[in-house]
Design an enzyme around this catalytic site. Structure first.
Site, mmCIF file in Angstrom:
data_model
loop_
_atom_site.group_PDB
_atom_site.id
_atom_site.type_symbol
_atom_site.label_atom_id
_atom_site.label_comp_id
_atom_site.label_asym_id
_atom_site.label_seq_id
_atom_site.Cartn_x
_atom_site.Cartn_y
_atom_site.Cartn_z
ATOM 1 C CB CYS A 104 -0.913 0.027 1.218
ATOM 2 S SG CYS A 104 -1.903 1.552 1.307
ATOM 3 C CG MET A 317 -5.106 2.389 -5.049
ATOM 4 S SD MET A 317 -6.087 2.829 -6.502
ATOM 5 C CE MET A 317 -5.569 1.557 -7.638
#
Length: 395
Positions: A104, A317
Site C-alpha cells: 500500500c 492508490m
C-alpha cells in the site's frame, strides 16, 4: 453459558496518504499471530470487522472502503542497512480473506512515523530537528522504500501546511522514494511481463483492448478510456453505483492478471483482489473533482481513474501512482501516449479527488527499460493510539 473474554492488543490507527489503517508492532501481536497464517488472518479480519455481509464493517475498525480496510505489521528490520520491515494486509470487506500480494503506497507514508514513535528506528538516527531518513524493507514485494520524516524537537512533526488532494486537512509533508520500483519480482516477471509496451488483450465478452501491463509499484493493467466508453473524468458514482460497470472492470482485471502471469486460472482472480489494479487513461480534460474543485486541462498531463478491491478509488492508490509515473516515463506506453508522448521525468495526473505529481526517470539498459526511483509527496497522521479489543476465540 460462558463466553471467552476479549483480549486487548496495542495498536495505532493512522492515516497515510489517502488511506487509513490499523498499525501493529509484530511483537505486540498474540504469539500465534506473529507468523503468517490462519491465526494472523483471522485476527486482522476481526479487528477490521470482516467478513461483513452488510458491507459496513460496523463491528470493527474498517471504514467499508478499500482505502480504510487495511492493516500494517512492522518490526525491526532483519535486512542489513534497513530500519523496519513492513508487511501490509488488505482486508476484504465482505469475504473472509486478507490479501498479502502487494504493497500500500499510501500507508507507506505512515510507516516511518510509526517506526520512529515506536522505537523501531535507532534513536541515534533521529535528529533533534530536521528530517529522519527511514529505510523501509517491504517484505511482500522485496523492495526498499525511503521515507523522509520531518522531526521537530526530537519528535515526529505531523502538522503542517502540505495539502494533498483527497485529504481534507493539511499536514506535514513526507517525501517517499520507491527504489527500483520495476525491478524483477517474485511474481509477474519483469517490468513488462509480456515483453511489450502495449498488448492486444483479449477479454471474452468485451473484445480485444489495447493494454499496457506493467509491474511497477504494483502490477497494473492500463487501458484507454475512450476504447471502453469512458472519458477519464469520471467520479466514483459514475461507476461504483453500477454493478454492470464493476463487473466489466473486474473481467478486464482478471484477464489482465492471467496475461501477466499473476494467476494460472481465471478463477484465481476472485481470491486475488488486491493485485493487479486496473486503470483507464485519457488525455487532459477539464472536470470538477469530488470536492467541487475545478481541475483544468492545462494543469495536468493526463487523467487516470483506477479501481481498487472492485471499486473506483476515491483518489489514487500510492502504488498505482508509482505505476503511472513509471509508465509515463517510457515512450510508447498507453500512459505516456495519453500524456502526449515523448520523454519525461515527472507527470501530473488528474484523479477523482484532484491531482497528483509523481516523478520517475526511465532508461534503457541492455535493451530493457529500467526505473531506478519513483518519488512522490504524501502526509501521515496518528488518529488514535492505544489498544484494539477482539474476542479471544476469534483467532
Amino acid at each position: 453459558m460462558a463466553h471467552v473474554a476479549q483480549v486487548k492488543i496495542p495498536a495505532t490507527y493512522m492515516r497515510g496518504g489517502t488511506s487509513k489503517g490499523v498499525f501493529f508492532k509484530l511483537d505486540d501481536l498474540p504469539e500465534r499471530c506473529r507468523v503468517p497464517g490462519e491465526a494472523r488472518d483471522k485476527l486482522l479480519l476481526r479487528v477490521i470487522g470482516s467478513p461483513d455481509p452488510y458491507g459496513a464493517q460496523i463491528d470493527g475498525m474498517g471504514g467499508a472502503t478499500s482505502s480504510t480496510s487495511k492493516t500494517v505489521i512492522l518490526s525491526r528490520s532483519e535486512k542489513p542497512d534497513h530500519d523496519v520491515d513492513y508487511r501490509f494486509g488488505q482486508v476484504s470487506i465482505d469475504k473472509a480473506f486478507v490479501d498479502w500480494s502487494g504493497n500500500c503506497g499510501n500507508l507507506t507514508a505512515a510507516v516511518g512515523s510509526f517506526a520512529i514513535n515506536n522505537g523501531l528506528v535507532d534513536p541515534a538516527r533521529v535528529p533533534q530537528n530536521g528530517v529522519c531518513v527511514v529505510r523501509i524493507w517491504q517484505t511482500q514485494i522485496q523492495k526498499t522504500i525511503i521515507a523522509h520524516v520531518p522531526i521537530t524537537n526530537g519528535a515526529v512533526q505531523e502538522t503542517g501546511d502540505f495539502e494533498l488532494d483527497g485529504v481534507t486537512f493539511p499536514a506535514a509533508e513526507v517525501v517517499i522514494e520507491f527504489l527500483d520500483p520495476a525491478e524483477d519480482g517474485d511474481e509477474g516477471g519483469s517490468m513488462f511481463p509480456t515483453g511489450n509496451l502495449v498488448d492486444d488483450l483479449e477479454v471474452p465478452g468485451i473484445g480485444t483492448l489495447k493494454a499496457t501491463m506493467i509491474n511497477a509499484g504494483i502490477p497494473t493493467v492500463f487501458v484507454n478510456a475512450a476504447e471502453i466508453g469512458y472519458t477519464g473524468t469520471e467520479l466514483r458514482e459514475a461507476i461504483n453505483t453500477k454493478p454492470e460497470a464493476l463487473a466489466f472492470f473486474e473481467t478486464i482485471r482478471a484477464y489482465g492478471a492471467l496475461r501477466m502471469g499473476l494467476i494460472k486460472d481465471i478463477a484465481e482472480a476472485a481470491k486475488r483482489q488486491h493485485t493487479p489494479k486496473v486503470a483507464f487513461v485519457a488525455p487532459p480534460a477539464d472536470y470538477v473533482s469530488s470536492s467541487g474543485k475545478q481541475i483544468k486541462a492545462g494543469e495536468i498531463d493526463l487523467n487516470v481513474r483506477a479501481l481498487s478491491m472492485g471499486k473506483l478509488h476515491h483518489a489514487m492508490m500510492g502504488t498505482a501512482a508509482v505505476a503511472i509515473g513509471t509508465a509515463a516515463a517510457i515512450p510508447g506506453t498507453l500512459v505516456n501516449l495519453a500524456a502526449g508522448g515523448g520523454a519525461r521525468e515527472a507527470v501530473r495526473f488528474g484523479h477523482p479527488s484532484g491531482t497528483l505529481r509523481v516523478g520517475a526517470a526511465a532508461a534503457q539498459e541492455k535493451g530493457q527499460w529500467v526505473v531506478k526511483k519513483a518519488i512522490m509527496s504524501r502526509s501521515a497522521r496518528v488518529l488514535m493510539s492505544g489498544f484494539v479489543h477482539v474476542p479471544g476465540d476469534a483467532f
